[in-house]
Design an enzyme around this catalytic site. Sequence first.
Site, PDB file in Angstrom:
ATOM      1  N   GLU A   1      -5.758   5.646   5.212  1.00 41.77           N
ATOM      2  CA  GLU A   1      -5.109   5.304   3.946  1.00 41.77           C
ATOM      3  C   GLU A   1      -5.255   6.438   2.939  1.00 41.77           C
ATOM      4  OE1 GLU A   1      -6.819   2.239   1.269  1.00 41.77           O
ATOM      5  OE2 GLU A   1      -4.895   1.222   1.510  1.00 41.77           O
TER       6      GLU A   1
ATOM      7  N   TYR B   1       1.609   6.013  -2.510  1.00 40.28           N
ATOM      8  CA  TYR B   1       0.734   5.354  -1.528  1.00 40.28           C
ATOM      9  C   TYR B   1       1.266   5.643  -0.122  1.00 40.28           C
ATOM     10  CZ  TYR B   1      -1.635   1.789   1.200  1.00 40.28           C
ATOM     11  OH  TYR B   1      -2.395   1.154   2.154  1.00 40.28           O
TER      12      TYR B   1
END
Length: 388
Positions: A197, A109
Amino acid sequence: MNIHEYQAKAVLREFGVAVPRGLPAFNVEEAETAARSLGGPVWVVKAQIHAGGRGKAGGVKVVKSIDDVKKESQRLLGSTLVTHQTGPKGKQVNRLYVEEGSAIDKEFYLSALVDRGTSRVSFVVSTEGGMDIEKVAHDTPDRIVTFSVDPATGAMPHHGRRVAQTLGLSGELAKQAETLVAKLYRAFVDKDMSLLEVNPLVVTKTGELICLDAKIGFDDNALYRHPDIVALRDLTEEDDKEVEASKFDLSYVALDGSIGCMVNGAGLAMATMDIIKLYGEEPANFLDVGGGASKEKVTAAFKIITSDPNVKGILINIFGGIMKCDIIAEGVIAAVKEVGLPVPLVVRLEGTNVELGKKIISESGLNVTSADDLDDAAQKIVKAVRGD
Ligand code: GDP
Ligand code: MN
């Protein structure tokens, strides 16, 4: 403003960021053509909606034949995808992205966002990629590393090393992490993003660090200097009433309650919503018509509120400072004459030209209840929508 994954990847590609090859498709035929030109042998068919969690909801399919690309495209286009981010109503899939498949070794992530606490761009990094980052933050917060970038220096090699270290990357992959962080920071600042993101950021079996998913949000206040980004706006992803409101420069957010609100000033709008809740009802919207609203703006705001079928009553709460109460009154009357008044309306005016404003409303012959103060106004509208 948000954009689709395929658009976000195109923006990142401009900055030299490694993303898989892919093509958008608006129908099954285009999906097939895209798949043929990408070549295979593995493709990923991805629903394009402004929400994450598509994988778990069946919106991301890895397939191994052109026939399956067609089959999945057929299934997804026009369908409604319900993910944990869309709410129970879900979102209709109108676009697809057909990508070349990647052989994944590890999923991480990585995100960048404007951190109001430090007034800087912060990076958030975790080895726990591909899944719900909120869950990771809740259950295993030690697996999330955050650092901010000094705007005077921009992204430095040590930021990249920090990311590599956090993700357990060394050698060639650590070098890729370093250049990736520099490029993402560059893209973030140059395009005035508010959120970038990448979940998952993956290491492929052939040793490449690539962005397998990308979500970008932009700072609306900076869009005036990015016409290329504005062109990516997909109005079908936005609430119709919010789109209409943005044309008139109204700050409007649709909510689920029954009382439509028209207020000037964000603080007063919040207070109005609070007091509606205090008396046991829910606001149908947040609406700030702004300090210097014109009659046209007030009319537009009124139309937007009455177009919402959930609205069972309207509360207008205006403090006339820069804005004059008589202008508001004229706007309300013009709007009511144009669209009618299907639900009870309570108006509370205070401030500049308040007497004139009240006079205009009382002489209009319209069925409007006037209120003396905010408390009185809230009680009256709650009573009216309850029909008692
Ligand atoms: P999201 O669920 O909306 O966040 O959509 P993503 O783009 O993140 O895709 C969800 C998941 O699908 C990823 O975490 C991957 O595990 C998987 N996935 C996406 N693309 C590929 C691919 O090219 N190959 C493989 N094997 N899996 C993929
Ligand atoms: Mn994702």
